[in-house]
Write a protein that holds these residues in place. Structure first.
Motif, short mmCIF file in Angstrom:
data_model
loop_
_atom_site.label_atom_id
_atom_site.label_comp_id
_atom_site.label_asym_id
_atom_site.label_seq_id
_atom_site.Cartn_x
_atom_site.Cartn_y
_atom_site.Cartn_z
N LEU A 29 0.84 -1.20 0.00
CA LEU A 29 0.00 0.00 0.00
C LEU A 29 0.87 1.25 0.00
CD1 LEU A 29 -2.54 -1.10 2.72
CD2 LEU A 29 -3.02 -0.74 0.31
N ALA A 33 -2.05 4.29 3.04
CA ALA A 33 -2.78 3.03 3.16
C ALA A 33 -4.12 3.10 2.45
CB ALA A 33 -2.97 2.62 4.63
N GLY A 47 -6.82 -10.21 -10.24
CA GLY A 47 -7.32 -8.97 -10.83
C GLY A 47 -6.90 -7.72 -10.08
N MET A 52 -5.12 0.59 -7.75
CA MET A 52 -6.47 0.26 -7.30
C MET A 52 -6.64 0.71 -5.83
SD MET A 52 -7.91 -3.56 -7.63
CE MET A 52 -8.60 -3.69 -9.25
N MET A 54 -7.72 0.33 -2.02
CA MET A 54 -7.63 -0.86 -1.19
C MET A 54 -8.98 -1.57 -1.10
SD MET A 54 -6.47 -1.29 2.68
CE MET A 54 -7.86 -0.46 3.28
N ALA A 55 -10.05 -0.79 -0.95
CA ALA A 55 -11.37 -1.41 -0.77
C ALA A 55 -11.75 -2.25 -1.99
CB ALA A 55 -12.42 -0.33 -0.52
N LEU A 58 -9.75 -5.44 -1.99
CA LEU A 58 -10.27 -6.42 -1.03
C LEU A 58 -11.57 -7.04 -1.51
CD1 LEU A 58 -9.44 -4.70 2.33
CD2 LEU A 58 -8.63 -6.92 1.54
N SER A 59 -12.35 -6.26 -2.24
CA SER A 59 -13.60 -6.84 -2.71
C SER A 59 -13.32 -7.88 -3.79
CB SER A 59 -14.56 -5.76 -3.18
OG SER A 59 -14.09 -5.19 -4.38
N LEU A 60 -12.16 -7.77 -4.46
CA LEU A 60 -11.80 -8.80 -5.43
C LEU A 60 -11.21 -10.02 -4.75
CD1 LEU A 60 -10.13 -6.63 -8.21
CD2 LEU A 60 -12.27 -7.88 -8.37
N PRO A 62 -10.66 -11.10 -0.84
CA PRO A 62 -10.73 -10.78 0.60
C PRO A 62 -9.52 -11.28 1.39
CG PRO A 62 -12.80 -11.74 -0.18
CD PRO A 62 -11.81 -11.89 -1.28
N LEU A 66 -2.10 -7.41 3.00
CA LEU A 66 -1.74 -6.02 2.74
C LEU A 66 -0.51 -5.64 3.55
CD1 LEU A 66 -5.32 -4.59 2.81
CD2 LEU A 66 -3.85 -4.78 0.81
#
Lengths: 470, 1042
Positions: A29, A33, A47, A52, A54-55, A58-60, A62, A66
C-alpha cells in the motif's frame, strides 16, 4: 561513456523484502494506506492491479495480504543488494529505489564471456527469490532503460541501439509534463524522438531532454556514482510477521548470507565468526557461529547456521534478524571479555550490566508512571537500561508510596469502627476497554496503631487495602 | 473524624421521588457540545424528570444548538427547561443562564460574537467580552489556582452583584477534598453565594464508555492511550437526589432551585416578525397581499377567474390572515420578483403548489385548473405549523438570489438554517474503531465488506456477523458503541438553502456562526428546530434543469427574433407524449433515469396528470407497497377500477383506486385507519424522520388494527404499511410531483421539437442530470441533429445553434480552458477567422496551458491540420517576441505524422468529453467482428428485433453501474455501443461469481437472455467478459452509481 554495463531492476523490491509474500496474494500500500502500489503475481491473478483502491482490491480478493512500505527497510535492502553484487563487479552503483548498475566490460574475461556471466548471474539470482529484470547496455542509461523495458542482453553496440529505438518513451522517466508533451506530438518510441532534428527538439522541448538522449546514445559522458561498501558488515532486517520456528528463519537468513558473500568477495576476505542476533519484541538473543578456517560462500555459512538453529528452541517469536561479522581472517584471536579486571568497575552503567548478566535481564527493571486512572495500571516496568520515556505524568490525587501488588481484602466490620476513614471518597471507574474494569471508592484510612492505609470499597461492597502511606 | 455512614455514597437510582428535596441541575452539556457530551438532549430531559428534578438547564459549550430538542421533550414530560451556555476560559468555566427573552437575546449575541470571530466550529471569547449580560445569571467555576479564582470572583462580584454564584462541583476526583476546603473558604471570605452543579456530560453513568470514546475521538487517540484525558470516573451524570444531598448539603441544593426560579424564559415565547419594509406605508400587510394577488390574478387569468377560483382565493387569504403569514408570502414574492427581473427562472414546489394565491403571486407555476384535485391541502389551521414553500432557482444563478437576500436584509437579519451532520454507519465505524485502537487497515476492510445501500439496522447486523461466532471482546464493544453513537451530532453544516429572515437582528433570536464557505453564516438551529418553534424559513434551492430550460428558450428566442417565454409552450402536445411513451427521454427532467425510461412505455402518459403520476411512481414508496403493477393493470383496463367505499373513492379516484402519493397514504390512515388529523400529522413527521429514528412501527400497528376494525382486506393494509416504509426512505408528495411534472413536460417539449437547442441548453448547464455530454450528443445525433466540432474560428463559449438542427460545440466543453481565455480569444478573432496558428498567437495572449487545451481539443485542427502538428507549432517560441523573427529564417520544417482515428477519439474523449468520430465500438466491431472476440455480438438497436427469451451476446462501453436501494442485490449495468444503450441486469449470484469483470471492465461483453416486455428490452446477464484490453488506451470513465 561507452563500455558495457549491466542493470539489475528489482521491480517488486519493496513488496518482496517482506519475506512471507511468496505463497499468498499480497500487495503493497502507499503511505496513506489507501491505494495499492505493488502486487505479487498471485494477487495479479485475482485482478488486483497497482493504482487500485484498497477497498476494491479487497472486494476482489478478501484474503489479500496487505503490507505497508517502509522506506528505511527498503533503502537498506537495496544496500544489501549492492553488497551482494560485489561478486560480479568491483564497480557497482545503487540506483534507488530499486536498481543496481554494474560495470561489466572489465569482468567479461573473468566470467569467460557474457554468456558465462549471464549463467552465473541467473544461478545466484535464483537464491535471492526476488523478481529481477536484467539488461545490458553500452551506456549506463541504456542498460537501465532496457531493464525497465523488460530486459535485453547483447554485447554489440549496434544491437543495443536497434533495441533502444523501440523502447516506449514512457520508460524515459521524464516528468509528467514532458511525458504528456511527447505523447501530444504523437511520439511514442525512442527512435521517433531520435529521428527529429536535435536543434528543433532542444528548442521546443528543452536542453535537458536532448542531453538525456545524448547520455543514452553515449554522445555525452554519464559516469555513475559508485557504491562504497561499509568497512564492517552489519545488516538487519525486520520480518513482516512473527516467526515461531527456528527453521523458518533460514529463508530470510539466506538473503543476508548472500549479501555477506558479495561483501566478502569484493574485499577478498573470509569471515571466521558471525554474530547472529534474533530480535524479539522486547529483547534479543545472540548466537555466535564460527568457522575454523574462515569461509566466504553463503552456502557454507547457511549450512552452519542451519545446524545451529536446529538445536535452538525459540522461547519467543522472532521479529527481526541482524547479522554482523566481527572476525575476518586477518584478525588476531582472543579479545577481552566483560569481566576482565581492567574494566572500570565503578561506572553505574557497568554495575547495571554486571547485575544484568549475573541476575538475568528479567530480574532488573525501572518503574515509571503512566497515564491511567486505575492505580494498578498507573505504573509500568521498563528494562533496567535504555532511554526514559519522554513525558511522565502522575495522578494529581493523593497516592501511597507503597502500592500493594494486589489489593488485600479487609474485614468489612472493621471499616468505620477500628479503621477510621479520614478522607474520601475518590471514585475511580474506568478500564472497560481492556477487561480489567474497576469501579471503586478510595479512602485514606487510619488503623488503630496509627498506620495510614489506602483502602477502597468495590462495586460489590467488599473492602480492600491497596497501599500504605509513609 | 467521619464515620462510615457519612462517607459512603448513595447509589444513582431514582427512587427518591418522594423526597422533599428540590433540585435543579444548572450545568449540563448535551451531545451538541460535539464530542464532549454523551447524551442526547432528549435523554437528559427524560432522565432529569425521572429523577424528580425541579428543572434542568441545557448549557452546551458556546451553543444553543440542542435546546430546541430538549425543550420539545421538556414540554412532553413537564419539566422546566432553562436555556444557557457554558464557556471555557483555560481551566475556568462560566455558565450563563438566560432569565428572560431579553437575557436570552444577550446570550445569543455573546455566542454569536465568539463564534463569528473564529473559524467554523470554534469560538474566541475573552472575559472582557462579558459586558452586556442584562437579564442573565452567571455561575463561575474556578480552575486549580486559588489566587486566580479570587481575582476573577472579585471582578465578577463587582459587575454582576446579586447575579453571580460560585459554582461548586464535587465530582469525586483526585484532590477533591482539598479543592472543597479552599473553595468553601474563599467563597465565604468573598461573600459570594455558593451553588452546586455537576458539569453533567451524560444522563446516566452507563454512558461512561461512550463518553470516553467521544473524548478519545476528540483528541485523536485511542482510549487505551488517552490516559488522563479521560474522566477518572462516571460522576458527570444526572445524580440521584439522595446522593446530591449527601454531597452538597441542603443549602447549596436549595440555591439551585432559587436560581431556577429566577429564570422565567421559555423558548415557546420566541416569535419573530418578518421584515416590515415590504409593505408600503399606510397599508396593512393583508391589504398589500390582497392587492398583489389581484394583480397576479389578472396576469394568470386574463379572461377572468371563475367563481370557484375566486372563492378559493378568498378562502386562502382569510386563512393566511388568521395565521398571520402575510409577511411570509410577501417576502417570498419579493424574492421571486427579484429573480424574474433578472431573468432567473424559478418555480415553487412543496405544498405551496396547492395554493392559488401562490400561483397568482408567481411563486408556483402549476395552473390550479390543470390539477383541480390538488389544492385541497395547503395551510392547515389545525396543524398550526408554517406553510412549506420551497422555491427552485436556476442552479448557476441561485447565488445571485442569495446575495440579493443578504443585501436586502443585511447579514445580521438573514442567515442560513443549519444541517446537523450526525454519525452515520461509516463515520461511526471509522471513529469508534480508531478510538478502540483497531487497525485502520482492518477498519477499512470491515467498511469495504458492508453493503452501503442497506439501512442502518441491517447494516449493524451485517457488521455483527463479520465478528464471527465468537467475536472478540473488542469487536463486541465496537458494535455496541457504534450502535450507541449512531445519530450523535458531529458538527453543524449549512442547509442547502433554508433562509431565516427576521425584522430585528437575527443574533437576538438564535446564535449565528460561520459556515465553512466564506461569506456565509448559519444559525445554530436546523429546520426541525425552526419548525418546532413555529419559525418560518424560505427555501432557496438550486435546480439545474431550470438553467437548461432558460438557456434553451433564450437560444430559441434569439433565432426567432423575439423572446420565447415558457408560457408560449403549447399544452398537451400529443407528439410530446408519443415521444415519452416510446421511452425516448434522454435529458428530460426527472424521467430520464433508466427506471423511468422503462416505466414510460408501460404507463404511456397522455396528459399532464399522467406525468405527475409518472414522476411519483418510480419511487421506493409505491414500489415497496407493490402499487405499481395494480396501477398499470387498471390503466390498461386489465383490472376493474373499484373502490371499497365512497370515502376511499374520494381519496383514490385520481389514481384509479391505487394509492401512489404520500398524501393519499396519510388520508387513507384517516379515512380507513381511523387516525385523527393530529395522529395523521404525526405519521407524516415519523415518515420524514424515519431514516433518523426508525420508529414507525407503532403507526403501522395502529393502521393495521384500524383497517382491520373497519373491515378492510388485511393484505391491502400490509401493502400500505410497506408503502409507508418506502416513503420513509424517500418521501415524495404529490405537490412536489405536480411542480416537477410541469418541468418534465416543458423539457420534453423542447427535446421533441428543438432537439439541437435543447441539447445545447443541457450541455451549457453541465454538470447536471443523469447523462454525460457524450451521451447527450449521441442522443441528439440519433435524432437527426448535425453536431459540429469545437473550432477556434467558429465556436462560442457555449455550445450554440448554427441552424435549426445544426449545433456547434462550445469552448466550455474543453477541459482546462478557462472562460476568460476563451472570451479574449473570441474578442480578438477577426471576422474571417484566424489564418494560421502563428497569426492566432500574435493576436491573442494565452498562456501555454490554454493553447495546449485548445490544441488537445482539436479546435486548432482547422489551422494546423491535426493535433500533433498544432502542438509542434505551439512549442515554437512566442511569435510576438523578437527572437521569434530571427528564428523563423533558420527553422527546419518538421511534419509529424497525423494521429489515426483511434488516437483522435481518445483525445476527443479526454479533452472534450465528446467525440464526433466513429463510436469506439464501431471501430472495434470492424476489427474484431468477423473472427475476433466480438463475433456474434448484436448491436443495441437491433435487440428489439429478436424474440423474448433468446440467448444473445452484446458488447459495449460501460456507462453506468447502479445498485438501487429498492432492488435486492441486483446491479444494473448500462452498455453503450454505436447504435445506442443496452440495459443489462446482473443478478446477485452472477455478480458475485464474476465480480472482477463486473467491477473493473471499461468495455464489457455480456452473454445472456433477452427479456422483452412491450418496448422495454433487457439482457439478463449470464456470462460477463472484460474485453477492455481491446482498447487499451481508451479509458472512458464510467459513472459509477453505487
Amino acid at each position: 561513456m561507452k563500455g558495457l554495463w549491466l542493470y539489475l531492476h528489482f521491480p517488486l523490491l519493496a513488496l518482496e523484502s517482506h519475506s512471507d509474500v511468496l505463497e499468498q496474494p499480497a500487495a503493497l500500500l502507499d503511505e496513506h494506506a489507501v491505494r495499492i502500489v505493488q502486487v505479487n503475481a498471485l494477487a495479479q491473478a485475482c485482478g488486483v492491479v497497482p493504482g487500485m483502491a484498497m477497498a476494491s482490491a479487497l472486494s476482489l480478493e478478501p484474503r489479500l495480504r496487505l503490507l505497508q512500505a517502509c522506506a528505511e527497510q527498503h533503502r537498506s535492502q537495496l544496500e544489501g543488494l549492492g553488497l551482494w553484487s560485489g561478486r560480479f563487479s568491483a564497480r557497482v552503483s545503487l540506483q534507488p529505489p530499486d536498481g543496481v548498475l554494474l560495470e561489466i566490460a572489465s569482468m567479461l574475461r573473468y566470467f569467460q564471456g557474457l554468456d558465462g556471466l549471464r549463467r552465473r548471474l541467473r544461478q545466484q539470482l535464483e537464491k535471492l527469490d526476488l523478481t529481477c529484470v536484467t539488461a545490458t547496455g553500452h551506456t549506463p542509461r541504456a542498460a537501465r532503460l532496457l531493464a525497465l523495458d523488460g530486459g535485453f542482453w547483447a554485447e554489440d553496440e549496434s544491437r543495443h541501439e536497434q533495441r533502444l529505438a523501440r523502447v516506449p518513451l514512457a520508460r524515459l522517466e521524464l516528468d509528467e509534463r514532458q511525458q504528456s508533451r511527447l505523447k501530444g506530438l504523437g511520439l511514442s518510441r525512442l527512435g521517433q524522438l531520435q529521428a527529429l532534428p536535435s536543434r528543433e527538439l532542444a528548442h521546443r522541448l528543452g536542453a535537458a531532454l536532448s542531453e538525456q538522449l545524448a547520455c543514452i546514445s553515449g554522445q555525452q559522458a554519464d559516469p555513475p556514482e559508485y557504491f562504497v561498501p561499509p568497512e564492517r558488515f552489519c545488516r538487519a532486517i525486520t520480518l513482516s510477521h512473527e516467526v515461531e520456528r527456528a527453521a523458518a528463519l533460514i529463508f530470510p537468513l539466506r538473503r543476508l548470507l548472500e549479501e555477506l558473500e558479495g561483501f566478502l568477495h569484493a574485499r577478498c576476505r573470509r569471515a571466521v565468526t558471525l554474530e547472529l542476533s534474533l530480535e524479539h519484541t522486547q529483547e534479543q538473543q545472540q548466537l555466535t557461529i564460527g568457522h575454523a578456517t574462515g569461509e566466504q560462500r553463503a552456502e557454507a555459512w547457511l549450512e552452519l547456521c542451519h545446524l545451529r538453529l536446529e538445536r535452538l528452541q525459540l522461547s519467543r517469536p522472532v521479529v527481526g534478524l541482524r547479522l554482523e561479522v566481527h572476525e575476518l581472517r586477518e584478525l588476531e584471536p582472543g579479545r577481552e571479555d566483560l569481566f576482565s579486571p581492567r574494566l572500570p568497575a565503578d561506572a553505574p552503567a557497568q554495575l547495571l550490566s554486571r547485575l544484568t548478566s549475573r541476575l538475568g535481564e528479567q530480574a532488573l527493571g525501572r518503574l515509571v508512571p503512566c497515564e491511567d486512572h486505575r492505580p494498578e495500571c498507573s505504573w509500568r516496568r521498563l528494562p533496567a537500561t535504555g532511554r526514559w520515556p519522554k513525558e511522565m505524568v502522575a495522578s494529581s490525587g493523593r497516592r501511597p508510596g507503597w502500592l500493594l501488588m494486589s489489593p488485600e481484602p479487609l474485614v468489612a466490620d472493621w471499616v468505620g469502627s477500628s479503621i477510621a476513614l479520614l478522607e474520601g471518597p475518590e471514585r475511580i471507574a474506568g478500564g472497560w476497554w481492556d477487561q480489567h474494569p474497576v469501579r471503586r471508592d478510595y479512602y485514606v484510612a487510619r488503623w488503630p496503631d496509627g498506620r495510614c492505609g489506602w483502602v477502597f470499597r468495590d462495586a460489590g461492597g467488599g473492602w480492600f487495602v491497596h497501599g500504605w502511606f509513609g | 473524624m467521619a464515620g462510615l455512614a457519612d462517607r459512603q455514597l448513595a447509589d444513582d437510582s431514582p427512587g427518591a421521588r418522594h423526597s422533599p428535596l428540590a433540585f435543579a441541575e444548572l450545568h449540563c452539556l448535551s451531545n451538541f457540545s460535539f464530542l464532549r457530551g454523551a447524551s442526547h438532549p432528549e435523554e437528559l430531559v427524560r432522565r432529569a424528570s425521572e429523577l424528580g428534578y425541579r428543572a434542568l438547564a441545557i448549557t452546551d459549550e458556546c451553543s444553543v444548538a440542542g435546546v430546541v430538542r430538549a425543550w420539545q421533550e421538556a414540554c412532553v414530560v413537564g419539566l422546566k427547561l432553562l436555556v444557557g451556555a457554558e464557556f471555557r476560559f483555560a481551566d475556568e468555566r462560566l455558565v450563563i443562564l438566560a432569565q428572560t427573552r431579553q437575557g436570552y437575546a444577550r446570550l445569543c449575541a455573546l455566542i454569536t460574537l465568539g463564534r463569528r470571530r473564529a473559524p467554523k466550529g470554534q469560538y474566541w471569547l475573552d472575559w472582557q467580552d462579558l459586558d452586556q449580560l442584562d437579564d442573565c445569571l452567571l455561575l463561575y467555576r474556578p480552575g486549580d489556582d486559588p489566587n486566580e479564582a479570587e481575582r476573577r470572583a472579585g471582578w465578577l462580584l463587582e459587575r454582576y452583584a446579586g447575579r453571580c454564584w460560585w459554582l461548586y462541583e464535587r465530582l469525586l476526583g483526585p484532590a477533591d477534598e482539598e479543592r472543597r476546603r479552599w473553595q468553601l473558604a474563599l467563597a465565604d471570605r468573598l461573600r459570594m453565594p455558593m451553588v452546586c452543579g455537576n458539569a453533567v456530560l451524560m444522563h446516566h453513568p452507563d454512558r461512561q464508555r461512550l463518553q470516553d470514546v467521544v473524548t478519545a475521538i476528540r483528541h485523536g487517540v485511542s482510549v487505551h492511550r488517552a490516559g488522563f484525558l479521560l474522566e477518572g470516573n462516571a460522576e458527570r451524570h444526572l445524580r440521584s437526589l439522595r446522593k446530591l444531598e449527601q454531597l452538597y448539603g441542603v443549602e447549596m441544593i436549595a440555591e439551585t432551585v432559587a436560581i431556577a426560579e429566577r429564570c422565567g424564559f421559555d423558548l415557546g415565547e420566541l416569535r419573530y416578525e418578518y421584515p416590515a419594509e415590504l409593505v408600503p406605508p399606510r397599508m396593512s400587510a393583508a391589504e398589500w397581499l390582497a392587492q398583489r394577488v389581484r394583480e397576479g390574478e389578472q396576469v394568470r387569468f386574463p379572461e377572468g377567474a371563475s367563481d370557484d377560483l375566486r372563492r378559493q382565493i378568498d378562502h386562502e387569504l382569510r386563512l393566511i390572515g388568521r395565521m398571520g403569514y402575510e409577511h411570509f408570502f410577501l417576502t417570498i414574492e419579493d424574492i421571486v420578483r427579484f429573480a424574474r427581473s433578472r431573468g432567473i427562472l424559478c418555480q415553487g414546489r412543496g405544498s405551496a403548489a396547492n395554493s392559488v394565491v401562490c400561483y397568482c403571486l408567481g411563486i408556483t407555476e402549476v395552473d390550479p385548473r390543470q390539477a383541480t384535485l390538488l389544492f385541497e391541502r395547503f395551510i392547515s389551521e389545525e396543524r398550526g405549523e408554517p406553510p412549506d414553500i420551497d422555491v427552485d432557482f436556476e442552479h448557476e444563478r441561485r447565488e445571485e438570489v442569495i446575495q440579493y437576500i443578504y443585501q436586502r436584509y443585511g447579514r445580521e437579519r438573514a442567515g442560513l438554517a443549519a444541517t446537523v451532520i450526525s454519525y452515520r454507519t461509516r463515520s461511526a465505524l471509522r471513529d469508534v474503531g480508531k478510538a478502540l485502537g483497531l487497525d485502520p487497515l482492518y477498519l477499512n476492510w470491515l467498511s469495504s465488506q458492508l453493503d452501503r445501500r442497506a439501512g442502518q439496522r441491517s447494516w449493524l447486523e451485517e457488521l455483527r456477523a463479520l465478528g464471527g461466532e465468537n467475536p472478540s471482546p473488542r469487536f463486541v464493544l465496537l458494535v455496541e458503541l457504534i450502535e450507541e453513537i449512531l445519530g450523535f451530532p458531529r458538527h453543524l453544516s449549512q442547509h442547502v438553502g433554508g433562509f431565516v429572515i427576521s425584522s430585528g437582528p437575527l443574533s437576538e433570536l438564535v446564535p449565528v456562526e460561520n459556515a465553512a464557505m466564506s461569506e456565509r453564516s448559519l444559525i445554530q438551529w436546523n429546520k426541525d428546530d425552526l419548525e418546532a418553534l413555529g419559525l418560518l424559513k424560505v427555501d432557496v434551492l438550486a435546480l439545474g434543469m431550470l438553467s437548461a430550460i432558460r438557456r434553451t428558450l433564450d437560444m430559441l428566442g434569439e433565432r426567432r427574433g423575439k423572446p420565447f417565454p415558457m408560457q408560449d409552450i403549447p399544452v398537451d402536445d400529443s407528439e410530446v407524449y408519443d415521444m415519452l411513451s416510446n421511452g425516448d427521454s434522454v435529458g428530460v427532467f426527472q424521467v430520464e433515469s433508466r427506471a423511468q425510461m422503462n416505466m414510460l412505455p408501460r404507463l404511456r402518459p397522455r396528459c399532464y396528470y399522467d406525468l405527475v403520476v409518472e414522476v411519483a411512481i418510480v419511487r421506493p414508496g409505491p414500489i415497496q407497497g407493490d402499487m405499481v403493477h395494480p396501477y398499470l393493470r387498471r390503466r390498461d383496463g386489465l383490472e376493474e377500477v373499484s373502490y371499497p367505499d365512497e370515502a376511499m373513492r374520494k381519496v383514490l379516484e385520481r389514481t384509479l383506486g391505487i394509492p401512489i402519493f404520500q398524501e393519499q397514504v396519510i388520508q387513507l390512515a384517516m379515512v380507513a385507519g381511523g387516525f385523527s388529523p393530529g395522529e395523521a400529522d404525526q405519521l407524516r413527521r415519523a415518515m420524514a424522520a424515519w431514516r433518523r429514528s426508525g420508529t414507525i412501527a407503532e403507526y403501522q400497528d395502529k393502521l393495521r388494527a384500524g383497517m382491520r376494525a373497519r373491515g378492510y382486506d388485511g393484505e391491502f393494509a400490509e401493502r400500505i404499511c410497506q408503502q409507508i416504509e418506502g416513503f420513509g426512505q424517500y418521501g415524495f408528495p404529490e405537490s412536489h410531483a405536480a411542480s416537477f411534472a410541469l418541468l418534465v413536460y416543458v423539457s420534453a417539449w423542447l427535446k421533441c421539437h428543438h432537439p439541437a437547442a435543447f441539447c445545447c441548453g443541457l450541455l451549457n448547464s453541465q454538470p447536471m442530470g443523469f447523462y454525460s455530454p457524450s451521451q447527450l450528443v449521441q442522443d441528439a445525433q440519433r435524432h437527426g441533429v448535425e453536431v459540429r466540432p469545437v473550432d477556434i474560428n467558429a465556436s462560442d463559449w457555449d455550445s450554440s445553434l448554427e441552424g435549426d438542427r445544426i449545433m456547434r460545440l462550445g469552448f466550455r466543453l474543453i477541459k482546462g480552458l478557462p472562460r476568460d481565455a476563451a472570451e479574449r480569444l473570441m474578442a480578438a478573432r477577426p471576422e474571417t477567422g484566424f489564418g494560421s496558428i502563428d497569426e492566432a498567437r500574435r493576436c491573442v495572449e494565452l498562456n501555454s496551458r490554454e493553447w495546449e487545451a485548445l490544441a488537445a481539443s482539436g479546435a486548432l485542427n482547422g489551422l494546423g491540420g491535426h493535433r500533433y502538428q498544432a502542438r509542434w507549432e505551439l512549442l515554437d517560441s512566442d511569435p510576438r517576441l523578437a527572437l521569434g523573427e530571427a528564428r523563423a529564417a533558420e527553422a527546419q520544417v518538421v511534419e509529424l505524422p497525423a494521429p489515426d482515428e483511434q488516437q483522435d477519439v481518445v483525445e476527443d474523449f479526454r479533452h472534450v468529453g465528446v467525440s464526433l468520430g466513429r463510436h469506439p465500438m464501431a471501430m472495434l466491431r470492424e476489427r474484431y467482428a468477423a473472427s475476433g472476440p466480438l463475433k456474434g455480438c448484436l448491436p443495441a438497436a437491433t435487440l428489439t428485433n429478436h424474440e423474448h427469451g433468446k440467448l444473445v451476446r452484446v458488447a459495449g462501453l460501460v456507462t453506468t453501474r447502479q445498485r438501487p436501494g429498492t432492488s435486492s442485490g441486483v446491479t444494473f449495468v448500462t452498455l453503450e455501443d454505436e447504435t445506442g444503450p443496452v440495459n443489462v441486469v446482473v443478478w446477485r449470484d452472477t455478480a458475485q461469481a464474476q465480480r472482477q469483470a463486473l467491477l473493473n471492465a471499461g468495455i464489457l461483453q455480456v452473454t445472456g437472455t433477452l427479456e422483452k416486455e412491450g418496448q422495454v428490452v433487457h439482457v439478463i446477464a449470464g456470462r460477463l467478459t472484460d474485453i477492455s484490453e481491446l482498447w487499451q488506451q481508451l479509458r472512458l470513465k464510467s459513472r459509477d452509481f453505487h
